[in-house]
Scaffold this motif. Structure first.
Motif, PDB file in Angstrom:
ATOM      1  N   ASN A 274     -11.429   7.167 -46.701  1.00  0.00           N
ATOM      2  CA  ASN A 274     -10.390   8.170 -46.490  1.00  0.00           C
ATOM      3  C   ASN A 274      -9.410   7.621 -45.456  1.00  0.00           C
ATOM      4  O   ASN A 274      -9.528   7.853 -44.259  1.00  0.00           O
ATOM      5  CB  ASN A 274     -11.037   9.489 -46.050  1.00  0.00           C
ATOM      6  CG  ASN A 274     -11.928  10.058 -47.130  1.00  0.00           C
ATOM      7  OD1 ASN A 274     -11.435  10.604 -48.108  1.00  0.00           O
ATOM      8  ND2 ASN A 274     -13.241   9.897 -46.976  1.00  0.00           N
ATOM      9  N   ASP A 275      -8.456   6.865 -45.961  1.00  0.00           N
ATOM     10  CA  ASP A 275      -7.666   5.953 -45.142  1.00  0.00           C
ATOM     11  C   ASP A 275      -6.199   6.375 -45.006  1.00  0.00           C
ATOM     12  O   ASP A 275      -5.304   5.524 -44.952  1.00  0.00           O
ATOM     13  CB  ASP A 275      -7.739   4.543 -45.732  1.00  0.00           C
ATOM     14  CG  ASP A 275      -7.204   4.474 -47.165  1.00  0.00           C
ATOM     15  OD1 ASP A 275      -6.984   5.542 -47.775  1.00  0.00           O
ATOM     16  OD2 ASP A 275      -7.016   3.357 -47.672  1.00  0.00           O
ATOM     17  N   THR A 276      -5.946   7.666 -44.907  1.00  0.00           N
ATOM     18  CA  THR A 276      -4.567   8.145 -44.805  1.00  0.00           C
ATOM     19  C   THR A 276      -3.822   7.468 -43.657  1.00  0.00           C
ATOM     20  O   THR A 276      -2.689   6.998 -43.830  1.00  0.00           O
ATOM     21  CB  THR A 276      -4.547   9.671 -44.610  1.00  0.00           C
ATOM     22  OG1 THR A 276      -5.186  10.303 -45.719  1.00  0.00           O
ATOM     23  CG2 THR A 276      -3.116  10.184 -44.498  1.00  0.00           C
ATOM     24  N   HIS A 289      -4.580  11.211 -49.895  1.00  0.00           N
ATOM     25  CA  HIS A 289      -5.182  11.229 -51.213  1.00  0.00           C
ATOM     26  C   HIS A 289      -6.262  12.302 -51.251  1.00  0.00           C
ATOM     27  O   HIS A 289      -6.592  12.912 -50.232  1.00  0.00           O
ATOM     28  CB  HIS A 289      -5.805   9.867 -51.533  1.00  0.00           C
ATOM     29  CG  HIS A 289      -4.806   8.773 -51.690  1.00  0.00           C
ATOM     30  ND1 HIS A 289      -5.159   7.437 -51.698  1.00  0.00           N
ATOM     31  CD2 HIS A 289      -3.450   8.798 -51.851  1.00  0.00           C
ATOM     32  CE1 HIS A 289      -4.072   6.693 -51.853  1.00  0.00           C
ATOM     33  NE2 HIS A 289      -3.039   7.491 -51.937  1.00  0.00           N
ATOM     34  N   LYS A 290      -6.823  12.547 -52.411  1.00  0.00           N
ATOM     35  CA  LYS A 290      -7.954  13.446 -52.525  1.00  0.00           C
ATOM     36  C   LYS A 290      -9.117  12.887 -51.714  1.00  0.00           C
ATOM     37  O   LYS A 290      -9.381  11.680 -51.727  1.00  0.00           O
ATOM     38  CB  LYS A 290      -8.370  13.594 -53.991  1.00  0.00           C
ATOM     39  CG  LYS A 290      -9.492  14.588 -54.220  1.00  0.00           C
ATOM     40  CD  LYS A 290      -9.815  14.724 -55.705  1.00  0.00           C
ATOM     41  CE  LYS A 290     -10.954  15.710 -55.924  1.00  0.00           C
ATOM     42  NZ  LYS A 290     -11.283  15.866 -57.363  1.00  0.00           N
ATOM     43  N   ALA A 298     -18.913  12.497 -41.925  1.00  0.00           N
ATOM     44  CA  ALA A 298     -18.151  13.219 -40.903  1.00  0.00           C
ATOM     45  C   ALA A 298     -16.705  12.723 -40.820  1.00  0.00           C
ATOM     46  O   ALA A 298     -15.866  13.374 -40.183  1.00  0.00           O
ATOM     47  CB  ALA A 298     -18.826  13.087 -39.542  1.00  0.00           C
ATOM     48  N   MET A 299     -16.427  11.602 -41.456  1.00  0.00           N
ATOM     49  CA  MET A 299     -15.073  11.048 -41.476  1.00  0.00           C
ATOM     50  C   MET A 299     -14.376  11.289 -42.815  1.00  0.00           C
ATOM     51  O   MET A 299     -13.297  10.753 -43.052  1.00  0.00           O
ATOM     52  CB  MET A 299     -15.138   9.539 -41.187  1.00  0.00           C
ATOM     53  CG  MET A 299     -15.759   9.210 -39.843  1.00  0.00           C
ATOM     54  SD  MET A 299     -16.401   7.512 -39.784  1.00  0.00           S
ATOM     55  CE  MET A 299     -14.885   6.573 -39.930  1.00  0.00           C
ATOM     56  N   ASP A 300     -14.978  12.112 -43.667  1.00  0.00           N
ATOM     57  CA  ASP A 300     -14.403  12.359 -44.989  1.00  0.00           C
ATOM     58  C   ASP A 300     -13.305  13.419 -44.893  1.00  0.00           C
ATOM     59  O   ASP A 300     -13.451  14.574 -45.327  1.00  0.00           O
ATOM     60  CB  ASP A 300     -15.493  12.792 -45.971  1.00  0.00           C
ATOM     61  CG  ASP A 300     -16.453  11.669 -46.308  1.00  0.00           C
ATOM     62  OD1 ASP A 300     -16.170  10.513 -45.942  1.00  0.00           O
ATOM     63  OD2 ASP A 300     -17.490  11.952 -46.935  1.00  0.00           O
ATOM     64  N   TYR A 326      -6.226  -1.404 -36.730  1.00  0.00           N
ATOM     65  CA  TYR A 326      -6.873  -0.392 -37.561  1.00  0.00           C
ATOM     66  C   TYR A 326      -7.531  -1.060 -38.756  1.00  0.00           C
ATOM     67  O   TYR A 326      -7.289  -2.234 -39.062  1.00  0.00           O
ATOM     68  CB  TYR A 326      -5.842   0.639 -38.047  1.00  0.00           C
ATOM     69  CG  TYR A 326      -4.649   0.038 -38.749  1.00  0.00           C
ATOM     70  CD1 TYR A 326      -4.667  -0.222 -40.121  1.00  0.00           C
ATOM     71  CD2 TYR A 326      -3.492  -0.287 -38.039  1.00  0.00           C
ATOM     72  CE1 TYR A 326      -3.578  -0.785 -40.761  1.00  0.00           C
ATOM     73  CE2 TYR A 326      -2.402  -0.849 -38.663  1.00  0.00           C
ATOM     74  CZ  TYR A 326      -2.442  -1.095 -40.028  1.00  0.00           C
ATOM     75  OH  TYR A 326      -1.358  -1.662 -40.663  1.00  0.00           O
ATOM     76  N   GLY A 327      -8.368  -0.295 -39.424  1.00  0.00           N
ATOM     77  CA  GLY A 327      -9.010  -0.796 -40.628  1.00  0.00           C
ATOM     78  C   GLY A 327      -9.753   0.322 -41.320  1.00  0.00           C
ATOM     79  O   GLY A 327     -10.086   1.343 -40.718  1.00  0.00           O
TER      80      GLY A 327
END
Length: 431
Positions: A274-276, A289-290, A298-300, A326-327
């Motif tokens: 989940n890399d917005t 994104h979805k 917990a990072m979703d 970042y990554g």
């Protein structure tokens, strides 16, 4: 301490009002407009103190002398556990933030907020409505359990928290109400935001939130960044790089406030699939994104609530977003990294810490001291850790005691009207 609504600068509130209100008009976040840094000498003096007295000085500096006369006793009662810095490999340390009652970093913020709120609401009724992707709900439930005149409603996404996380959320009962939602976390979070725009509901139940929306959560989390640096030798304290596993971006916001106060450090943003934010920093386009379900659940989060605070702080301090490393890390790479570190040093990572460790390893420069945040005890993800590492990780007693307790939860579709009806009809505040 004056805080301003980031969406409506005409709304300005005190710290106590921000804690009680949670969120501002138009769902705007409360944040400070100015941060007075400590001098270099003051930073050195702070780092020579223990966690509680240091935290008292930091938070009193931010909140000011005119509010919260019981602040020091609140901190002493909230921060009753350690946050040890443990060497994970030859280049990095893990700041283990999972030694509190629910074995997650959220214990710092939730316990502080519970005690602050209890001290300022007086005889008013209050309902905490919070959405969780895993650890927030457990920490909030524990922190507010049996608190007089305060009910807690925790929304969590069905099938997207670990069984042990759910056990910590949904087995308490009493004033803790667990609601399992047939939707991802972002939808749960949207239901919370919608609730704060409903005047009738807010008035009827005394609505508040314990997500990192609430400024008190962030202030508490500032303190453990200082605690991490304090555990290093003095020669290493100006070479620190923090890698923060990011979901809602409250944790890294707290770290950046510590930096603004004068703590010498740089920050690495570590995300899962989940890399917005990583895509935004690379392209300049904000395109959520979805939400994707991952093992670092917990990072979703695809629409991180605290990102406006990050941008506001960078603007305030004259920092550039381009300064962030970042990554984003896939589940496969997360598991490979867990195995590689375990085979190398014997250190056990759970998935969130593995994401942070991997992105730190990819961005750490020569001479720097890397610290990645261990946000949850590996046993909270026992199934994944055991399967990945080929071990049988023992359960801490707090988890062993809860895993077989019957869950008390309400299953609900992603529908605010249903949530509102449930809260109005089912909660018996003050009775």
């Amino acid at each position: 301490m004056e805080l301003v609504n980031l969406k409506d600068s005409s709304e300005r509130v005190s710290f106590a009002q921000a804690v009680k209100q949670g969120i501002g008009k138009e769902q705007g976040l409360f944040f400070m407009e100015h941060i007075k840094p400590f001098s270099a000498q003051e930073i050195d003096e702070l780092l020579d103190l223990d966690l509680v007295p240091r935290s008292c000085k930091i938070l009193r500096h931010l909140i000011g002398n005119d509010e919260m006369p019981t602040l020091e006793s609140i901190i002493a009662d909230a921060f009753i556990f350690k946050a040890p810095l443990v060497k994970a490999d030859d280049r990095s340390y893990c700041l283990e933030l999972f030694h509190g009652p629910t074995l997650a970093f959220k214990d710092f913020g939730a316990r502080f907020m519970a005690r602050v709120l209890s001290s300022i609401i007086g005889s008013d009724k209050c309902t905490i409505l919070t959405a969780t992707s895993g650890d927030t709900g457990a920490a909030v439930a524990d922190a507010f359990y049996h608190q007089d005149k305060i009910d807690v409603v925790v929304l969590y996404p069905k099938g997207m928290v670990s069984p042990l996380q759910e056990s910590l959320i949904a087995t308490l009962g009493d004033n803790i109400h667990a609601v399992e939602v047939n939707a991802p976390f972002d939808n749960c979070q949207d239901m919370v935001k919608t609730a704060f725009d409903d005047v009738q509901l807010k008035a009827a139940v005394g609505l508040n939130s314990a997500n990192s929306i609430n400024i008190s959560r962030l202030l508490a989390q500032i303190c453990y960044y200082f605690e991490a640096v304090a555990q290093l030798d003095k020669a290493s304290r100006d070479k620190v790089v923090f890698s923060v596993p990011c979901g809602n971006f409250g944790n890294i916001t707290a770290g950046l406030i510590a930096k603004a106060l004068g703590l010498k450090s740089r920050f690495v943003i570590a995300c899962n699939a989940n890399d917005t934010v990583p895509r935004y920093l690379a392209s300049g386009n904000w395109e959520p994104h979805k939400t994707i379900a991952t093992i670092s659940n917990a990072m979703d989060i695809s629409r991180p609530n605290n990102w406006p605070r990050v941008e506001a702080l960078c603007k305030m301090m004259g920092w550039s977003l381009s300064d962030f490393d970042y990554g984003s890390v896939s589940d496969e790479t997360t598991k490979e990294n867990m195995k590689a570190l375990y085979q190398k040093t014997g250190y056990v990572l759970e998935p969130h810490a593995s994401v942070a460790h991997k992105v730190l390893s990819d961005n750490l420069k020569d001479g720097e001291v890397g610290i990645f945040l261990g946000t949850a005890h590996p046993a909270k993800f026992k199934e994944e850790v055991d399967a990945t590492l080929g071990i049988d990780l023992p359960l801490p007693q707090v988890l062993a005691d809860r895993i077989n307790v019957a869950k008390q939860k309400k299953l609900m579709d992603d529908d605010f009207a249903t949530l509102k009806s449930y809260m109005l009809d089912e909660l018996k505040l003050g009775q």
